[in-house]
Design a protein around this motif. Structure first.
Motif, PDB file in Angstrom:
ATOM      1  N   CYS A   1     -25.063 -13.705  60.407  1.00  0.00           N
ATOM      2  CA  CYS A   1     -26.567 -13.167  60.426  1.00  0.00           C
ATOM      3  C   CYS A   1     -26.807 -12.712  61.988  1.00  0.00           C
ATOM      4  O   CYS A   1     -26.031 -13.041  62.690  1.00  0.00           O
TER       5      CYS A   1
ATOM      6  N   GLN B   1     -26.162 -15.444  64.052  1.00  0.00           N
ATOM      7  CA  GLN B   1     -25.001 -16.307  64.268  1.00  0.00           C
ATOM      8  C   GLN B   1     -23.777 -15.527  63.920  1.00  0.00           C
ATOM      9  O   GLN B   1     -23.608 -14.801  63.074  1.00  0.00           O
TER      10      GLN B   1
ATOM     11  N   ASN C   1     -26.666 -23.416  54.281  1.00  0.00           N
ATOM     12  CA  ASN C   1     -26.727 -22.499  55.470  1.00  0.00           C
ATOM     13  C   ASN C   1     -26.633 -21.209  54.998  1.00  0.00           C
ATOM     14  O   ASN C   1     -27.438 -20.315  55.833  1.00  0.00           O
TER      15      ASN C   1
ATOM     16  N   SER D   1     -30.202 -19.887  54.662  1.00  0.00           N
ATOM     17  CA  SER D   1     -30.769 -19.654  56.476  1.00  0.00           C
ATOM     18  C   SER D   1     -30.246 -18.466  56.873  1.00  0.00           C
ATOM     19  O   SER D   1     -30.741 -17.443  57.613  1.00  0.00           O
ATOM     20  N   PHE D   2     -29.042 -17.958  56.669  1.00  0.00           N
ATOM     21  CA  PHE D   2     -28.584 -16.833  57.160  1.00  0.00           C
ATOM     22  C   PHE D   2     -29.224 -15.606  56.484  1.00  0.00           C
ATOM     23  O   PHE D   2     -29.611 -14.545  56.977  1.00  0.00           O
TER      24      PHE D   2
ATOM     25  N   THR E   1     -32.133 -15.583  55.414  1.00  0.00           N
ATOM     26  CA  THR E   1     -33.561 -15.529  55.881  1.00  0.00           C
ATOM     27  C   THR E   1     -33.524 -14.937  57.033  1.00  0.00           C
ATOM     28  O   THR E   1     -34.411 -13.991  57.445  1.00  0.00           O
TER      29      THR E   1
ATOM     30  N   ARG F   1     -42.718 -18.633  57.144  1.00  0.00           N
ATOM     31  CA  ARG F   1     -42.589 -19.952  56.814  1.00  0.00           C
ATOM     32  C   ARG F   1     -43.855 -20.483  57.149  1.00  0.00           C
ATOM     33  O   ARG F   1     -44.662 -20.078  57.944  1.00  0.00           O
TER      34      ARG F   1
ATOM     35  N   ALA G   1     -34.021 -24.366  59.220  1.00  0.00           N
ATOM     36  CA  ALA G   1     -32.537 -24.318  59.375  1.00  0.00           C
ATOM     37  C   ALA G   1     -32.078 -24.141  60.735  1.00  0.00           C
ATOM     38  O   ALA G   1     -32.871 -23.602  61.473  1.00  0.00           O
ATOM     39  N   SER G   2     -30.859 -24.507  60.898  1.00  0.00           N
ATOM     40  CA  SER G   2     -30.250 -24.229  62.165  1.00  0.00           C
ATOM     41  C   SER G   2     -30.492 -22.817  62.710  1.00  0.00           C
ATOM     42  O   SER G   2     -30.689 -22.863  64.031  1.00  0.00           O
ATOM     43  N   ILE G   3     -30.483 -21.907  61.880  1.00  0.00           N
ATOM     44  CA  ILE G   3     -30.642 -20.632  62.613  1.00  0.00           C
ATOM     45  C   ILE G   3     -32.057 -20.290  62.937  1.00  0.00           C
ATOM     46  O   ILE G   3     -32.256 -19.640  63.664  1.00  0.00           O
ATOM     47  N   ASP G   4     -32.991 -20.817  62.095  1.00  0.00           N
ATOM     48  CA  ASP G   4     -34.177 -20.917  62.926  1.00  0.00           C
ATOM     49  C   ASP G   4     -34.440 -21.401  64.042  1.00  0.00           C
ATOM     50  O   ASP G   4     -35.432 -21.078  64.613  1.00  0.00           O
TER      51      ASP G   4
END
Lengths: 1241, 96
Positions: A320, A323, A437, A440-441, A443, B21, B40-43
């Motif tokens: 993403c 990441q 995971n 969230s990617f 998103t 969110r 989430a960790s990406i957030d």
């Protein structure tokens, strides 16, 4: 609560509501907790006002003095849930107080006309414009890294079917690994256990096989739950290992695909999986985009190259915009880590050590392909997106297989794939696996777009709570689902809705009645006598049981049930995966010592190079099995007839001697492969053409073009079934190339008419002939039954069919080609007889249009000046050349050789063209990956009719080091080795990256009198076929003959060939520095003198006296070469991973090194080898040497000869020879120029 | 309002207005970043960028993550994050 009885709860609430206990359809399960951490409450209404009213009703119920239990209210609402023609709002709450807060907040938000959507993580979900329909729903399956201890275990009590799956998975895993580790324990690890025990368990889970198996099992479990909820995806996709789960979920694996052979111990998989001390690679997940990382990698690689270190760092996953997963050699990654820290980028070291998803893993894909044979794949029931191509998987099972395999050595392009899915209409993404995971990617990827991404499970929420949030969000967006299974074992009781006493209540009641009369989209399989599935009217009508969704018995895993089929397929996939992983990893670990390909650095920027499209060269790996077995030929060969008799006239120029013939059934033909007759082979040489200045006729390895194989097949089929024309050749597999070596060889072609036509036969076909081409080896000693070189099916018909129209897509982004024709042919190895492309018209993103011409045929055979081909193999070869031009425009030009191995079909709509005819060629690139390339082509005559059509020509890519030219380019400009200045006297190449740069491009000063290079052959270059080609273009003919006569074992042959190449490179560089002349390696001959010291001389007998002396040393995987203008030079080399040779102990060690240290021992042993090599093994052995001193700081050893030797070498009497040592990864080398230590002042 | 309160308040505002969110529940120092707020960790990466922009300061988030990992923590209380920000803001203002 009384199960199975209908009775009335006599209590009445303060609001006059009555709660009726209900008959339940089945026994409540005492093992299933009735109370969940949270419940989901879905309300439906015709419009927003009704929703507000429904919220008010709910608030009334919840606010009552004795409100019903949350489970009862939730179940009641679940029973009334509808998706069609209604608005919905969903709330998630764990207590009545929470629920009241949600209700108030939701009411407030809905009352705001500016509120169009609510996605409140506390548990309120609403969408004014639901995304579902027209938006599509996708399941995403995560791969390794998604697993975690205790995952999904808390769902087992609520979904007992999961227990069976987990147990079944445990049995499968235990069959592979009989150690104490149990996969079931991953799921059932107590959540409240923390500290060292959890850490230890985490480490145990971190091993590769456990990681992947557990995550696939987790995906199966989640998929099962989603199926029970009747959440149906329109398409699916997987991330890394999750792709297997995705393919399995949509039925891509046939029922017969399960592997019965359970592998033995999985020690290779367990070995060093998370032990960074022995890590093959380091992986970092960096909080930055792929683009940002690409720039950082480039700058880091420049730094590494400048320091002479291994610069290999790759992007393994583009997850993403925030990441990216990078992988590389440990040393390189540590340098990168410094850069990340300097830039204050967030990153995390991942607990994996394998370079999956990079080309470093490509050499091992062949093992996977052996397991994933085509018939294990079948067409998917739904669209499956590929993380490799970002597009849907092809429908062809063989193509599907190849892509599934290629995924393991290709970067994960998750970002692009998700964007593609969104562009294709996917708006809702459900993560069908643990952790969350991928959601969230998504998103992050689709931020700003209309979409919903929800995980079905996360480690930070209770399993049932996350499912509630999932259902709530999907319900809000109109996704059809049935979440009544949530209550199936909890014996819920229906809650009466409040009576309509006021106008507003009347409206509510009317709304309720309206709702109850609406057709429910959800069937009620158990409600045979139920009067309604909606909440009943306030009157005490016969209570309808809240239904429990029908749940099959998953323990049976009956293949006849759709559920059982999917489950069985999952377990088949998991078994197969474990087996594959073991074989792949064992192969990988067996070759672990072979270092990855090195970047060849010659200082100057690399000019564009392209993979040579070698459409007619054939090569290992192994071909797929032949569909129809042809019995091996046991007949003995006839005596060799004169060449003239073996070429029966102008027709059928590739027909030799017919050795067996049953007309209409079977035929066997043999033919000599003699380059003196088959002149075309001399213009089709792997490795290029400009090989020697002394002997311009020396070229690369002549091989029979693939198209000549096709012509041979057609001619043989024509002999068997005369009077027909070849309209197609299909399912062509190429296993090995037919090389024309100095000794004449023999090829055998056997053809058999198929009694049963293949699948999908052409309508106009009259016969199908299965053909096998076999290499019998040297004509004097045929190796029966021979090795299969190619197979295919020739399709015959009375006449050519009508040509179809072109069905290739138009070129995207059409533009004039950048490469010229000259550049294209410079990057191919074809001689003038094959250079038939005369114009490159238009280039596109995925193909090229060009013009070609049929060339004269009078130079193809010595004895046949007018060969009457059936197909015209030269023109067929030519039409594949333009793909090389396409490659020249691609951004990545790093060392790729393309060698075809498969052709799905080639179709003909007319006879072979006449010399001079011109055609337009349309070429389209199909699938590309770091390891494979496929393309299609249509060829049009001047009337615009298709003459020939190619579909799915597949090639393997091979990686060879490219310097300033490609592997097929002029060899005087080509170097395989890298400079190694560390073994030379100081001053040479100080701070310079290249020998030319060091001296400003001028001739070197006279004190630069030595040069040292090192070489690590890539795995690809070590393949026998390419190694043979490399020898062909770097060794003189005398050298090739000598090596052939020696009949060395393969490993020794490798050492000899590449050791010579190293010595030659060193000599060529030194010669150029002092004379300005470039030499071809094949023009230098390495021999040895009477003392068995290597010598180098220019080929042709006129070697100048001052030609450099050379020495070289080689192990199986590393070579060192040195050249000098001095008289003597010697190289020693020790492999630290092999048993160490003994060495005399030095009299003195300075600099802190200990004699016992392995590396010190190796340096001393290499020192002795170097001196022996320099003085001559016939004169000296290590026992006659004395190491006076080893200085660990300078890494120099000082060696004296014993007095007996000193008489042979008086110049060394009483003096110490200087021997420089150096280490490169797992090798230690030593070089001496026999210079002596200066005496102390 | 002291700096601690200010930092916490501004952090809460960022959390409540995180793109795509929303969270209507109470956010106090014990509210968990992942478990309660659903991040989430990406957030966390994006939030880090927003925090740096809001406070006009570079924070060594990688150190914070490393410390979390080392401590075996699976979640981050909002109050702890606020403390981290405060500490580094103080360092920055002191010229360290």
């Amino acid at each position: 609560m009384n199960n199975g009885q209908v009775h009335t709860n006599g209590r009445a609430s303060a609001n006059g509501h009555a709660a009726h206990s209900l008959a339940v359809a089945e026994e409540a399960d005492p093992a299933v907790p009735r109370q969940w951490e949270t419940e989901v409450f879905t309300l439906c209404g015709a419009d927003r006002n009704e929703l507000v009213a429904r919220l008010a009703d709910l608030k009334t119920i919840v606010s009552g003095q004795s409100p019903p239990e949350l489970v009862d209210m939730a179940a009641t609402l679940a029973d009334a849930f509808v998706t069609e023609g209604a608005e919905r709002i969903a709330l998630v709450a764990g207590t009545h107080e929470d629920l009241l807060r949600r209700i108030d907040r939701a009411s407030e938000r809905l009352s705001d006309p500016n509120c169009h959507q609510i996605t409140d993580a506390a548990g309120i979900y609403y969408a004014e414009k639901p995304l579902y329909a027209p938006g599509r729903l996708a399941f995403l399956f995560p791969g390794e890294g998604a697993q975690y201890l205790s995952m999904l275990g808390d769902l087992e009590p609520h979904f007992p079917e999961l227990r069976d799956y987990i147990d079944q998975g445990g049995r499968i895993f235990s069959a592979h690994d009989d150690g104490p580790f149990r996969i079931e324990d991953v799921f059932r690890f107590p959540r409240d256990v923390q500290g060292p025990e959890r850490e230890a368990a985490d480490r145990e889970l971190g091993q590769l096989d456990r990681t992947m198996f557990s995550v696939l099992l987790g995906c199966l479990c989640v998929n099962e739950v989603l199926e029970q909820l009747k959440i149906v995806p329109d398409c699916v996709a997987g991330h890394s290992a999750g792709e297997l789960a995705a393919l399995s979920a949509v039925g891509c694996f046939s029922d017969s695909a399960g592997l019965e052979n359970i592998p033995g111990m999985m020690g290779a998989l367990r070995e060093g999986a998370t032990d960074n001390e022995h890590a093959e690679a380091l992986l970092f997940a960096v909080g930055a985009s792929r683009e940002a990382m690409a720039n950082l990698i480039q700058s880091t690689q420049n730094e590494l190259i400048a320091s002479g270190a291994d610069p290999q760092i790759y992007i393994a996953m583009d997850n993403c915009p925030h990441q990216t997963v990078l992988v590389g050699a440990p040393a390189a990654m540590l340098v990168l880590e410094e850069q990340l820290q300097a830039r204050k980028l967030m990153y995390e070291r991942l607990p994996f050590t394998r370079p999956y998803h990079t080309h470093l893993f490509e050499p091992y894909l062949e093992r996977l392909s052996e397991h994933f044979v085509a018939d294990q794949f079948q067409a998917a029931k739904k669209t499956v997106y590929s993380c490799t191509t970002t597009k849907p998987f092809p429908s062809d099972p063989a193509a599907m297989r190849d892509l599934a395999i290629a995924h393991w050595a290709s970067p994960v392009r998750f970002t692009e794939m998700v964007r593609q899915m969104h562009a294709d209409g996917v708006r809702l993404f459900v993560e069908a696996g643990p952790r969350g995971n991928l959601s969230s990617f998504v998103t992050d990827i689709l931020r700003g777009e209309q979409f919903l991404a929800v995980p079905a499970n996360t480690p930070r929420r209770a399993g049932v709570t996350q499912l509630n949030h999932l259902v709530g969000q999907l319900a809000a967006h109109g996704v059809p689902l049935d979440y009544r299974p949530f209550y199936a074992r909890r014996s819920p009781q229906r809650v009466d809705w409040p009576a309509a006493a006021t106008s507003s209540s009347t409206a509510a009641t009317q709304a309720t009645e309206t709702l109850t009369s609406a057709t429910s989209t959800l069937a009620d399989p158990l409600a045979t006598t139920a009067t309604a599935t909606a909440p009943p009217a306030p009157q005490s009508s016969p209570a309808a049981p809240l239904v429990a969704a029908a749940i099959g018995n998953p323990t049976q895993f009956a293949a006849s049930s759709p559920q059982g089929t999917v489950v069985n397929q999952f377990f088949h996939v998991m078994e197969q995966f474990l087996d594959d992983q073991q074989t792949v990893i064992q192969s990988y670990l067996a070759q672990r010592g072979r270092r990855p390909r090195r970047v060849v650095r010659r200082g100057a920027p690399r000019r564009s190079t392209a993979a040579a499209v070698a459409p007619s060269a054939t090569l290992l790996p192994a071909a797929a099995p032949v569909d129809h077995a042809i019995a091996p030929n046991t007949e003995t060969p006839t005596t060799t007839a004169p060449a003239e008799a073996l070429h029966a006239g102008k027709s059928n120029p590739l027909i030799g001697e017919i050795v067996a013939h049953e007309p209409g059934q079977r035929i066997v033909m043999r033919r000599r492969l003699d380059v003196s007759e088959d002149l075309y082979a001399g213009e089709h040489t792997v490795g290029g053409r400009e090989v020697s200045q002394v002997d311009p006729s020396q070229h690369g390895l002549p091989v029979m073009p693939m198209t000549f194989n096709l012509e041979m097949m057609a001619e043989v089929a024509n002999q068997l079934v005369p009077g027909q024309v070849t309209i197609a050749i299909r399912d062509v597999q190429l296993a090995r190339w037919l090389a024309f070596e100095e000794d004449v060889s023999l090829v055998e072609v056997e053809a058999e008419v198929m009694t049963k036509p293949p699948k999908d036969p052409q309508a106009s076909a009259s016969a199908f002939v299965r053909v096998e081409v076999r290499d019998l080896g040297h004509v004097a000693e045929p190796n029966l039954p021979g090795a299969t070189a190619a197979t295919g099916t020739v399709v015959l018909a009375p006449q050519y069919p009508e040509p179809p129209g072109c069905d290739l897509p138009p070129l995207a982004n059409p533009h004039p080609p950048v490469p010229t024709l000259e550049q294209m042919y410079r990057n191919l190895f074809h001689g003038p007889s094959f250079q038939g492309v005369y114009q490159l018209d238009t280039m596109g993103d995925e193909g090229i249009q060009s013009q070609c011409r049929v060339l004269p045929r009078d130079t193809l055979f010595r004895s046949n000046k007018n060969p009457q081909f059936l197909l015209d193999p030269v023109t067929l070869d030519i039409i594949m050349h333009p793909s090389a031009a396409w490659h020249l425009e691609q951004p990545d030009q790093s060392g790729r050789i393309l060698l075809p191995y498969e052709l799905k079909r080639i179709e003909f709509y007319g006879p072979a063209p006449a010399v001079g005819d011109e055609f337009e060629c349309q070429s389209r690139v199909g699938h590309t990956s770091p390891r494979q390339f496929s393309h299609d082509g249509d060829v049009f005559d001047r009337q615009g009719r298709i003459w020939c059509r190619l579909r799915n020509v597949r090639s393997w890519r091979f990686y060879l080091p490219f310097g300033e030219v490609n592997f097929h380019g002029p060899k005087d400009e080509y170097f395989l080795t890298q400079d190694w200045p560390g073994l030379l006297p100081p001053g040479v190449l100080d701070g310079a990256a290249d020998e030319a740069e060091s001296f400003g491009g001028k001739l070197a000063p006279s004190d630069v009198d030595a040069w040292c290079v090192r070489f690590t052959p890539s795995a690809d270059l070590l393949q026998p076929a390419l190694q043979t080609a490399a020898a062909q273009v770097t060794l003189s003919k005398n050298e090739q003959r000598e090596l052939r006569d020696l009949r060395l074992p393969p490993a020794e042959h490798t050492r000899s060939v590449f050791g010579r190449i190293a010595a030659k490179d060193a000599a060529r560089i030194l010669w150029r520095l002092h004379n300005g002349a470039r030499l071809f390696p094949a023009d230098i001959e390495i021999g040895c003198d009477g003392y068995r010291r290597p010598t180098a001389a220019l080929r042709g007998g006129n070697s100048p006296a001052d030609f450099p002396a050379v020495s070289f040393a080689a192990t199986d995987r590393f070579m060192v070469g040195v050249a000098t203008r001095r008289r003597l030079v010697g190289v020693g080399l020790v492999d630290l991973e092999a048993p160490l040779p003994t060495a005399p102990a030095p009299i003195e060690i300075v600099g802190g090194s200990e004699l016992e240290e392995e590396e010190t021992q190796a340096r001393l042993a290499a020192t002795c080898q170097a001196v022996v090599a320099a003085l001559g093994p016939e004169l000296v052995d290590a026992a006659r040497l004395r190491i006076e001193r080893y200085d660990a700081l300078t890494e120099i050893a000082y060696v004296q000869l014993d007095t007996a030797l000193a008489s042979t070498f008086p110049e060394f009497l009483g003096r110490s020879l200087v021997v420089r040592t150096a280490r490169h990864e797992e090798h230690v080398a030593a070089v001496t120029l026999c210079d002596c230590e200066e005496p102390a002042a | 309002m002291n700096q601690t309160d200010t930092v916490f308040t501004e952090l809460v505002e960022l959390l409540r207005n995180f793109p795509g969110r929303e969270y209507s529940g109470d956010i106090n120092p014990d509210t968990l970043f992942f478990g309660d707020l659903g991040f989430a960790s990406i957030d966390a990466v994006l939030l880090g960028e927003m925090i740096q922009e809001r406070f006009n300061c570079e924070f060594p988030f990688h150190e914070a993550l490393a410390a979390l990992a080392k401590a075996g923590a699976s979640d981050l209380p909002v109050g702890q994050l606020a403390d981290f920000l405060r500490a580094h803001l103080q360092d920055a203002s002191a010229g360290r």
